[in-house]
Scaffold this motif. Structure first.
Motif, short mmCIF file in Angstrom:
data_model
loop_
_atom_site.label_atom_id
_atom_site.label_comp_id
_atom_site.label_asym_id
_atom_site.label_seq_id
_atom_site.Cartn_x
_atom_site.Cartn_y
_atom_site.Cartn_z
N ILE A 106 -14.63 -174.85 -32.83
CA ILE A 106 -14.03 -173.71 -33.54
C ILE A 106 -13.09 -174.22 -34.62
CG2 ILE A 106 -12.45 -171.75 -33.30
CD1 ILE A 106 -13.75 -171.35 -30.47
N ASN A 107 -12.27 -175.20 -34.29
CA ASN A 107 -11.34 -175.77 -35.27
C ASN A 107 -12.09 -176.40 -36.43
OD1 ASN A 107 -8.52 -176.55 -35.99
ND2 ASN A 107 -9.44 -178.58 -35.85
N ARG A 108 -13.16 -177.12 -36.14
CA ARG A 108 -13.95 -177.79 -37.17
C ARG A 108 -14.56 -176.75 -38.12
NH1 ARG A 108 -19.27 -178.15 -37.95
NH2 ARG A 108 -19.67 -177.11 -35.99
N ILE A 109 -15.17 -175.72 -37.57
CA ILE A 109 -15.81 -174.70 -38.39
C ILE A 109 -14.76 -173.92 -39.19
CG2 ILE A 109 -17.16 -172.57 -38.34
CD1 ILE A 109 -18.64 -173.74 -35.89
N TYR A 110 -13.66 -173.56 -38.54
CA TYR A 110 -12.57 -172.85 -39.22
C TYR A 110 -12.07 -173.64 -40.43
CZ TYR A 110 -7.79 -171.40 -40.20
OH TYR A 110 -6.64 -171.02 -40.83
N THR A 111 -11.81 -174.92 -40.23
CA THR A 111 -11.31 -175.77 -41.31
C THR A 111 -12.30 -175.82 -42.46
OG1 THR A 111 -10.07 -177.12 -39.73
CG2 THR A 111 -10.49 -178.10 -41.88
N LYS A 112 -13.57 -175.93 -42.15
CA LYS A 112 -14.59 -175.96 -43.19
C LYS A 112 -14.67 -174.63 -43.91
CE LYS A 112 -17.25 -179.59 -41.04
NZ LYS A 112 -18.45 -179.92 -40.28
N MET A 113 -14.58 -173.54 -43.17
CA MET A 113 -14.65 -172.21 -43.80
C MET A 113 -13.54 -172.01 -44.81
SD MET A 113 -15.73 -169.58 -40.79
CE MET A 113 -17.41 -169.47 -40.24
N VAL A 114 -12.32 -172.38 -44.44
CA VAL A 114 -11.20 -172.17 -45.37
C VAL A 114 -11.29 -173.09 -46.58
CG1 VAL A 114 -9.66 -171.21 -43.62
CG2 VAL A 114 -9.57 -173.66 -44.12
N HIS A 115 -12.15 -174.12 -46.52
CA HIS A 115 -12.38 -175.00 -47.66
C HIS A 115 -13.67 -174.66 -48.40
CE1 HIS A 115 -9.27 -177.48 -45.73
NE2 HIS A 115 -9.03 -177.86 -46.97
N GLY A 116 -14.25 -173.49 -48.09
CA GLY A 116 -15.38 -173.02 -48.85
C GLY A 116 -16.76 -173.43 -48.37
N ILE A 117 -16.83 -174.15 -47.25
CA ILE A 117 -18.14 -174.54 -46.70
C ILE A 117 -18.81 -173.29 -46.15
CG2 ILE A 117 -19.29 -175.89 -44.89
CD1 ILE A 117 -18.30 -177.56 -47.26
N LYS A 118 -20.07 -173.09 -46.49
CA LYS A 118 -20.81 -171.91 -46.05
C LYS A 118 -21.56 -172.19 -44.75
CE LYS A 118 -21.42 -170.13 -50.73
NZ LYS A 118 -20.04 -169.98 -50.87
N PHE A 119 -21.78 -171.13 -43.99
CA PHE A 119 -22.47 -171.23 -42.71
C PHE A 119 -23.57 -170.19 -42.62
CE2 PHE A 119 -18.60 -173.46 -41.91
CZ PHE A 119 -18.96 -174.45 -41.02
N ASP A 120 -24.52 -170.47 -41.76
CA ASP A 120 -25.65 -169.58 -41.53
C ASP A 120 -25.17 -168.28 -40.88
OD1 ASP A 120 -28.28 -168.81 -41.55
OD2 ASP A 120 -28.92 -170.13 -39.93
N ASP A 121 -26.03 -167.26 -40.94
CA ASP A 121 -25.72 -165.96 -40.34
C ASP A 121 -25.51 -166.07 -38.84
OD1 ASP A 121 -26.36 -165.07 -42.87
OD2 ASP A 121 -28.27 -164.17 -42.28
N ILE A 122 -24.79 -165.10 -38.29
CA ILE A 122 -24.65 -164.95 -36.85
C ILE A 122 -25.84 -164.11 -36.40
CG2 ILE A 122 -23.24 -163.96 -35.01
CD1 ILE A 122 -20.83 -164.28 -36.93
N LYS A 123 -26.50 -164.53 -35.33
CA LYS A 123 -27.64 -163.78 -34.79
C LYS A 123 -27.11 -162.79 -33.76
CE LYS A 123 -30.23 -166.82 -36.99
NZ LYS A 123 -29.32 -167.61 -37.74
N VAL A 124 -27.43 -161.50 -33.96
CA VAL A 124 -26.94 -160.46 -33.06
C VAL A 124 -28.06 -159.52 -32.64
CG1 VAL A 124 -24.59 -160.49 -34.02
CG2 VAL A 124 -26.27 -158.92 -34.94
N CYS A 125 -27.86 -158.93 -31.48
CA CYS A 125 -28.70 -157.84 -30.99
C CYS A 125 -27.74 -156.70 -30.68
CB CYS A 125 -29.48 -158.25 -29.74
SG CYS A 125 -30.49 -156.93 -29.06
#
Length: 122
Positions: A32-51
């Motif tokens: 979570i920390n790794r992804i959060y840090t990347k997000m605030v630096h503009g790194i994009k991520f794939d969609d969340i899969k939901v039902c």
């Protein structure tokens, strides 16, 4: 940035306008920390899969996006027989280290080198 804890995560979930339901009972704080840090630096991520409102794939991305106050797109997915709903307060946040491989995947997804990604997020 403050150290991300379960309490900080639960507060962000509670304050969210659109809370999804988790189907995992364990998540990893370093991820979570790794992804959060990347997000605030503009790194994009794939969609969340939901039902409906169930997260099928993307729990760590979802929590990180709430913390970073970044909206991720949602892709419809099918619910499986193995999908169990959990209350967010019952989720355990462990410290399993999968960071190296996930950094490689994020660099590849964003078409940048692993070195550039690490430099950007440290």
């Amino acid at each position: 940035m403050a150290k991300i804890t379960k309490e900080i995560i639960l507060k962000a979930i509670k304050q969210s306008n659109h809370t999804l339901i988790t189907t995992h009972n364990k998540l990893c704080l370093p991820i979570i920390n790794r992804i959060y840090t990347k997000m605030v630096h503009g790194i994009k991520f794939d969609d969340i899969k939901v039902c409906d409102v169930l997260i099928i794939d993307g729990h760590h991305r979802y929590v990180s996006s709430l913390l970073a106050e970044i909206k991720l797109d949602q892709a419809k997915s099918s619910k499986t027989i193995a999908t169990t709903e959990y209350d967010w307060t019952d989720v355990e946040f462990d410290t399993e280290d999968k960071i190296k491989r996930l950094n490689e995947l994020d660099a590849e997804f964003n078409n940048i080198s692993i070195e550039e990604l690490i430099k950007m997020t440290t």
